[in-house]
Design an enzyme around this catalytic site. Structure first.
Site, short mmCIF file in Angstrom:
data_model
loop_
_atom_site.label_atom_id
_atom_site.label_comp_id
_atom_site.label_asym_id
_atom_site.label_seq_id
_atom_site.Cartn_x
_atom_site.Cartn_y
_atom_site.Cartn_z
N ASP A 1 0.85 -1.19 0.00
CA ASP A 1 0.00 0.00 0.00
C ASP A 1 0.89 1.24 0.00
O ASP A 1 1.38 1.67 1.03
CB ASP A 1 -0.91 -0.02 1.23
CG ASP A 1 -1.94 1.10 1.19
OD1 ASP A 1 -1.87 1.95 0.27
OD2 ASP A 1 -2.82 1.13 2.08
N TRP B 1 -13.32 -8.72 -12.16
CA TRP B 1 -14.71 -8.35 -12.38
C TRP B 1 -14.77 -6.94 -12.99
O TRP B 1 -15.16 -5.97 -12.34
CB TRP B 1 -15.50 -8.43 -11.05
CG TRP B 1 -15.55 -9.83 -10.50
CD1 TRP B 1 -15.41 -10.99 -11.21
CD2 TRP B 1 -15.74 -10.23 -9.14
NE1 TRP B 1 -15.50 -12.08 -10.37
CE2 TRP B 1 -15.72 -11.65 -9.10
CE3 TRP B 1 -15.95 -9.53 -7.94
CZ2 TRP B 1 -15.87 -12.36 -7.91
CZ3 TRP B 1 -16.12 -10.25 -6.76
CH2 TRP B 1 -16.08 -11.65 -6.75
N HIS C 1 -15.29 -11.68 -19.94
CA HIS C 1 -16.46 -11.41 -19.12
C HIS C 1 -16.33 -10.10 -18.35
O HIS C 1 -15.24 -9.52 -18.30
CB HIS C 1 -16.69 -12.56 -18.13
CG HIS C 1 -15.51 -12.84 -17.24
ND1 HIS C 1 -14.62 -13.86 -17.50
CD2 HIS C 1 -15.05 -12.22 -16.13
CE1 HIS C 1 -13.68 -13.87 -16.56
NE2 HIS C 1 -13.92 -12.87 -15.73
N TYR D 1 -19.29 -19.81 -14.22
CA TYR D 1 -19.84 -19.55 -12.89
C TYR D 1 -20.70 -18.28 -12.84
O TYR D 1 -20.65 -17.52 -11.88
CB TYR D 1 -18.72 -19.43 -11.85
CG TYR D 1 -17.69 -20.50 -11.94
CD1 TYR D 1 -17.99 -21.82 -11.60
CD2 TYR D 1 -16.39 -20.22 -12.39
CE1 TYR D 1 -17.04 -22.82 -11.68
CE2 TYR D 1 -15.42 -21.22 -12.48
CZ TYR D 1 -15.76 -22.51 -12.12
OH TYR D 1 -14.81 -23.49 -12.20
N ARG E 1 -1.32 -10.57 -20.34
CA ARG E 1 -1.71 -11.92 -19.92
C ARG E 1 -3.22 -11.96 -20.11
O ARG E 1 -3.95 -11.19 -19.50
CB ARG E 1 -1.32 -12.15 -18.47
CG ARG E 1 -1.69 -13.54 -17.91
CD ARG E 1 -3.05 -13.51 -17.25
NE ARG E 1 -3.34 -14.73 -16.48
CZ ARG E 1 -4.53 -15.00 -15.96
NH1 ARG E 1 -5.54 -14.18 -16.11
NH2 ARG E 1 -4.71 -16.10 -15.28
N ASP F 1 -6.79 -13.51 -19.81
CA ASP F 1 -7.53 -14.42 -18.93
C ASP F 1 -8.42 -15.35 -19.76
O ASP F 1 -9.01 -14.95 -20.76
CB ASP F 1 -8.41 -13.55 -18.00
CG ASP F 1 -9.01 -14.33 -16.84
OD1 ASP F 1 -8.24 -14.90 -16.06
OD2 ASP F 1 -10.25 -14.36 -16.73
N LYS G 1 -9.36 -20.23 -23.12
CA LYS G 1 -10.10 -21.43 -23.52
C LYS G 1 -11.59 -21.12 -23.67
O LYS G 1 -12.35 -21.91 -24.22
CB LYS G 1 -9.90 -22.45 -22.38
CG LYS G 1 -10.19 -23.87 -22.63
CD LYS G 1 -9.96 -24.54 -21.26
CE LYS G 1 -9.95 -26.01 -21.28
NZ LYS G 1 -9.45 -26.54 -19.99
N HIS G 2 -12.01 -19.98 -23.15
CA HIS G 2 -13.44 -19.65 -23.08
C HIS G 2 -13.87 -18.57 -24.06
O HIS G 2 -14.93 -17.97 -23.91
CB HIS G 2 -13.80 -19.27 -21.64
CG HIS G 2 -13.52 -20.39 -20.68
ND1 HIS G 2 -14.37 -21.46 -20.55
CD2 HIS G 2 -12.46 -20.64 -19.87
CE1 HIS G 2 -13.85 -22.31 -19.67
NE2 HIS G 2 -12.69 -21.85 -19.26
N GLU H 1 -4.12 -17.66 -20.56
CA GLU H 1 -4.35 -18.65 -19.51
C GLU H 1 -5.27 -19.75 -20.04
O GLU H 1 -6.45 -19.53 -20.24
CB GLU H 1 -5.01 -17.98 -18.29
CG GLU H 1 -5.32 -18.96 -17.18
CD GLU H 1 -6.70 -18.78 -16.56
OE1 GLU H 1 -6.93 -19.37 -15.51
OE2 GLU H 1 -7.55 -18.10 -17.14
N HIS I 1 -2.00 -17.52 -8.35
CA HIS I 1 -3.11 -17.07 -7.49
C HIS I 1 -4.32 -18.01 -7.52
O HIS I 1 -5.28 -17.78 -6.81
CB HIS I 1 -3.52 -15.67 -7.91
CG HIS I 1 -4.00 -15.59 -9.34
ND1 HIS I 1 -3.24 -16.01 -10.41
CD2 HIS I 1 -5.17 -15.17 -9.86
CE1 HIS I 1 -3.92 -15.85 -11.52
NE2 HIS I 1 -5.10 -15.34 -11.22
N ASP I 2 -4.30 -19.00 -8.42
CA ASP I 2 -5.40 -19.96 -8.47
C ASP I 2 -4.99 -21.33 -7.94
O ASP I 2 -5.73 -22.30 -8.07
CB ASP I 2 -5.91 -20.11 -9.92
CG ASP I 2 -6.50 -18.83 -10.45
OD1 ASP I 2 -7.12 -18.08 -9.66
OD2 ASP I 2 -6.34 -18.54 -11.65
N ASP J 1 -7.70 -20.14 -2.85
CA ASP J 1 -8.20 -18.79 -3.03
C ASP J 1 -9.25 -18.48 -1.96
O ASP J 1 -10.17 -19.27 -1.80
CB ASP J 1 -8.76 -18.77 -4.46
CG ASP J 1 -9.78 -17.67 -4.73
OD1 ASP J 1 -9.92 -16.77 -3.90
OD2 ASP J 1 -10.41 -17.74 -5.78
C1 NOJ Z 1 -8.68 -17.14 -14.21
C2 NOJ Z 1 -8.07 -16.26 -13.20
O1 NOJ Z 1 -6.74 -16.54 -13.02
C3 NOJ Z 1 -8.91 -16.45 -11.96
O2 NOJ Z 1 -8.29 -15.95 -10.82
C4 NOJ Z 1 -10.21 -15.78 -12.26
O3 NOJ Z 1 -11.09 -15.87 -11.17
C5 NOJ Z 1 -10.86 -16.44 -13.47
N1 NOJ Z 1 -9.94 -16.62 -14.54
C6 NOJ Z 1 -12.01 -15.60 -13.95
O4 NOJ Z 1 -11.55 -14.37 -14.41
CA CA Z 2 -3.67 2.13 -1.49
CA CA Z 3 -16.92 -16.84 -23.22
#
Ligand code: NOJ
Ligand code: CA
Ligand code: CA
Ligand code: NOJ
Length: 702
Positions: free
Chosen positions: A47, A117, A156, A211, A243, A245, A248-249, A273, A343-344, A388
C-alpha cells in the site's frame, strides 16, 4: 522501401530508418525470451498510498475477500528500492488495471480486489491508482529496464447469474463512464445468454458463462471494437505485454483477429491462460499455442513440477518425460510461460508441507528449464496459503535474505547473459527417480543443472556434457550444497556426488559465434508491414539480410543479438526465416512464420440444414488462406452445433478470422470418419467481409 499492397488502411507504407538497439528488457518488448516475470496481485503487494483505499465495506485488511490497499504507488516504491532488480526480475505482471465493480459480490461476500470483475475497460481501478499513477509506474519500470505486463479479461465482466441472487451491478459494462449494457437488460446482445458452462466441451466452455460471470459476446461489433480500442489505450501508455484471462473460453478466431490487430500497432508479448490440472498433452491446448498467435501459461509444466518436487507423487523420470514431451508438442516451447504456483493454486510452500528446500529446488528447475519463468509474488518469501483467497495473502516481508530470493537472484540474470536458457535445447544427461541432470545448449553456450529431490546422496558417474574442457563453479555459489565439477577434453565429468536435497548449476557462455543463430521470432504471425523481432546471437554488428522464404525483409534495426524487420509483401502462408550476416554467414532456418492475407476481422459462419451421419462433421473451406484456400485438409472445423442461442444441429457454426474488406467465396463440406469429403453442390457462397467490423452470415446447406 516496402509497399504493402494488401494492407487496407495504409495502402502505401514506407520504412527506411534504422536505430541502434540493445538487448535489454524494455527495448525488446515483443520478445520475452531473456526475461523473468514476477506476478503481482496488486492489492496484496504494498500500500503505497492509503489515500486511494476504498471507503466502506469493500476495504478490510483483516478480511481476505476485501481490498487490502496495495496499489501502483506501492509497486513504484519497490521498483525504486531495487527489490525486483536485485532479484533479476525484468518484467512485472500486475492485476488487471481496469475499473472493476465497487460493490460486494453478494454470493461470496467478496470485493473485486483481484481485478477479474471488470466494469469499464477504459478507466482505472481507482483502488490501484489514477491514469497518472499508472503512467508513472510504467515510466519508473522502464527506467529500470523492467517491463509491465497487464492482466486483461476480454471474456467477461462481473457475476450476474446465480440462482435467485440479485447482483447490484448486473454485469454492467461501461465505456469511459457511459453504460454499454447490463446483463438482464441486454437488448443489443452484448453478452452471451447461455446457462453456466458444464465444461463438457470446448464449444460449451466458450459460449456459456463461467460460474455466472456475464460472458461477453466478442462477435458483437460493438464489443469487438470495445476490446480492440480499450487494449490499445493501455498499450499506448507503454504496456509491454498482456496476460489474457480464460483464453479457452473465447472463440479462437476472434482472439486471432484481435491479436493480429494489436500486432499491427504495437510490439508486445501476449500469453494466455489455458487452465489445465493435468500433466498430459492436450491437442486443443497445443493447437491454440501453435496457431493462435499467442503463447500460453504452461500449466502442464507447473503441475509436473508440483507433483514431483512438492507432493512427490511423480518421479524425476516422469517429470522429465513431461518436460521432453512439451518440447515437441509446442512449436515454440521456449516462448511458453512457466511457473510453479499462482493465485489460483496452492502456494508451493503449503503444497510441500512447509518444506522451504522443496521451494528452492522447484525454483532452480523453473529458472533453468525451457520456457519464460514467472515467480508468484511472496513465494520467494515462502509465503503459505492453500486455496483462493488464502493463496493471495499480503506480502509478508521484503527481505533480500531469503534463500529463495538469493537463488532467483543468481539464476535470473543468467537468462540475459547465457542464451542457452532463453533459446536452448533441453536434454537429459543423468536421470533416475530422484535425480535429474539436464542440459540446455544454444550456439555453443551451455547450462547444466542438477537437482536431487531425495534424502540420499547419489554418485554421479559417466556424466557426459557439452560443457567444454575445464572446471566449473556452481552458479548458485553452493547455496544449495553444490560444488564445482571438472570436464575432460572428451566431455566427461569427473565422478562427483549430488548430495541429498542438493542442486547446482554450471554454465559456459560462448563469446565468439561463427554463424548467426536465430533463437526466437516474435510474434510468429503478421501481415505486411508489421514489426517482427528476431533474437539470438552472432548476427554481427553490421546490418545484414533477413529472408522470409526467398524474399528479403526491410530491416529497421540490427544488433548482434536482436533484429527488427517488417513483414514483407507476401502471399499468405507459412515462411521460414533466415538471417545472413554482413560477412555473409547464414543462420539456421526458423520455421513457420505465418503471413496472414491482410488486416483481420471475425465472421460468424452459420449453415442450416446440414444433416450428417453419425461421426461425420461439417467444415468450412474457401478461397482465402484463412479458409484453407480450397484445400479440405486445411478446412476450418469441425464446426460447432450445440449452442441454443447461435445454432443447434442440423445448424452448424464457427467464428473465423478472415481478411477484412475482402470478397470471399466459400463452401461447407461434410467430412466423414474415413476422411471422405462431401462438398456442397451449386455455386460457391459469396460474401464481402466488412472493412472494420465483425459480421454474421447464415446460409442453407446446398
Ligand atoms: C482465471 C483467473 O486466473 C482467476 O483468478 C479468475 O477468477 C478467473 N480466470 C475468472 O476471471
Ligand atoms: Ca492504497
Ligand atoms: Ca466466453
Ligand atoms: C474448388 C473450387 O475452386 C470451388 O469453386 C469449388 O466450389 C470447390 N473446389 C468444390 O468443387
Amino acid at each position: 522501401m516496402i509497399i504493402c499492397a494488401l494492407a487496407i488502411n495504409n495502402t502505401l507504407s514506407v520504412w527506411g530508418y534504422s536505430e541502434s538497439t540493445k538487448d535489454s528488457s524494455v527495448e525488446n518488448s515483443s520478445s520475452f525470451s531473456t526475461d523473468v516475470i514476477y506476478q503481482i496481485v496488486t492489492d496484496r503487494f504494498l500500500d503505497g498510498n492509503p489515500g486511494n483505499n476504498p471507503q466502506g465495506d469493500a476495504f478490510d485488511v483483516n478480511n481476505m475477500r476485501k481490498y487490502h490497499g496495495g496499489d501502483w504507488a506501492g509497486i513504484v516504491e519497490k521498483l525504486n528500492d531495487g527489490y525486483f532488480t536485485k532479484m533479476g526480475i525484468t518484467a512485472l505482471w500486475i492485476s488487471s488495471p481496469v475499473e472493476n465493480i465497487t460493490t460486494i459480490d453478494p454470493s461470496n461476500n467478496t470485493a473485486s480486489y483481484h481485478g477479474y470483475w471488470g466494469r469499464d475497460f477504459f478507466r482505472t481501478n481507482e483502488a490501484f491508482g489514477t491514469m497518472k499513477d499508472f503512467q508513472k509506474m510504467i515510466d519508473v519500470a522502464h527506467e529500470k529496464d523492467i517491463k509491465i505486463v497487464i492482466d486483461f479479461v476480454p471474456n467477461h465482466t462481473s457475476t450476474a447469474e446465480l440462482g435467485n441472487t440479485i447482483f447490484p451491478e448486473d454485469g454492467r459494462l461501461y465505456r469511459d463512464g457511459k453504460l454499454v449494457s447490463g446483463f438482464k437488460t441486454d437488448s443489443k446482445n452484448i453478452f452471451n445468454h447461455e446457462s453456466w458452462t458444464d465444461f463438457s466441451t470446448y464449444e460449451n466452455g466458450i459460449y456459456h458463462s463461467m460460474y455466472g460471470l456475464a460472458d461477453l459476446n466478442q462477435l458483437n461489433p460493438a464489443i469487438d471494437s470495445y476490446l480492440k480500442e480499450s487494449i490499445d489505450q493501455w498499450l499506448d501508455l507503454g504496456v509491454d505485454g498482456i496476460r489474457v484471462d480464460a483464453v479457452k473460453h473465447m472463440p479462437e478466431g476472434w482472439q486471432k483477429s484481435w491479436l493480429s490487430n494489436i500486432y499491427g500497432e504495437h510490439q508486445t508479448f501476449i500469453f494466455g491462460e489455458w487452465f489445465t490440472g493435468s500433466t498430459d498433452s492436450d491437442k486443443q491446448m497445443e493447437d491454440f499455442a501453435n496457431k493462435s498467435g499467442m503463447s500460453l501459461l504452461d500449466f502442464r509444466f507447473a503441475n509436473a513440477v508440483r507433483n514431483t518436487i512438492g507432493e512427490k507423487n511423480m518421479t524425476m523420470k516422469q517429470l522429465y518425460n513431461v518436460m521432453d514431451s512439451r518440447s515437441s508438442d509446442f512449436e515454440e516451447v521456449n516462448d511458453q510461460v512457466t511457473f510453479i504456483d499462482n493465485h489460483d493454486m496452492e502456494r508451493f510452500m503449503s503444497l510441500s508441507e512447509n518444506d522451504s528446500k522443496a521451494v528452492d529446488l522447484a525454483y532452480v528447475l523453473l529458472l533453468t528449464s525451457n520456457g519464460i519463468p514467472t515467480i508468484y509474488y511472496g513465494s520467494e518469501q515462502y509465503l503459505q496459503g492453500e486455496s483462493d483467497p488464502d493463496n493471495r495473502a499480503d506480502m509478508p516481508s521484503f527481505t533480500t535474505d531469503s534463500n529463495a530470493y538469493k537463488i532467483i537472484g543468481s539464476l535470473a540474470p543468467l537468462r540475459k547473459t547465457n542464451p542457452a536458457l532463453a533459446y536452448g535445447t533441453l536434454e537429459e544427461r543423468w536421470l533416475n527417480n530422484d535425480v535429474m541432470i539436464f542440459e540446455r545448449e544454444f550456439a555453443g553456450s551451455v547450462v547444466l543443472t542438477a537437482v536431487n529431490r531425495s534424502q540420499r546422496d547419489y554418485d554421479i558417474q559417466n556424466l557426459v556434457t557439452s560443457l567444454p574442457y575445464g572446471e566449473y563453479q556452481d552458479v548458485l555459489t553452493g547455496i544449495m550444497g553444490g560444488e564445482s565439477i571438472t570436464v575432460s577434453k572428451e566431455g566427461k565429468v569427473k565422478p562427483f556426488k549430488v548430495k541429498a536435497g542438493e542442486s547446482a548449476v554450471w554454465e559456459y557462455t560462448k563469446a565468439d559465434i561463427e554463424n548467426p543463430r536465430i533463437g526466437n521470432v516474435d510474434p510468429m504471425m503478421g501481415i505486411c508491414g508489421n514489426d517482427v523481432t528476431i533474437t539470438g546471437r552472432g548476427f554481427g554488428e553490421k546490418t545484414g539480410i533477413v529472408y522470409f522464404g526467398e524474399i528479403t525483409a526491410n530491416v529497421q534495426a540490427w544488433s548482434d543479438s536482436k533484429i527488427t524487420v517488417n513483414v514483407p509483401n507476401l502471399n499468405a502462408g507459412k515462411y521460414n526465416l533466415k538471417v545472413v550476416s554482413a560477412n555473409n554467414k547464414e543462420s539456421n532456418m526458423y520455421k513457420n512464420f505465418e503471413v496472414l492475407s491482410g488486416k483481420q476481422t471475425t465472421v460468424r459462419f452459420i449453415v442450416n440444414n446440414a444433416e450428417t451421419f453419425y461421426g461425420s462433421n461439417v467444415y468450412l473451406v474457401g478461397n482465402v488462406y484463412e479458409l484453407g484456400n480450397w484445400d479440405t485438409s486445411k478446412a476450418i472445423g469441425p464446426l460447432f452445433n450445440s449452442t441454443s442461442t447461435i445454432g443447434v444441429y442440423p445448424t452448424w457454426f464457427y467464428d473465423v478470422n478472415v481478411p477484412a474488406g475482402r470478397n470471399i467465396e466459400y463452401k461447407f463440406v461434410k467430412i466423414d470418419t474415413d476422411g471422405k469429403v462431401n462438398w456442397e453442390g451449386g455455386e460457391n457462397h459469396k460474401f464481402k467481409v466488412p472493412d472494420d467490423e465483425t459480421a454474421e452470415i447464415i446460409v442453407n446447406w446446398k
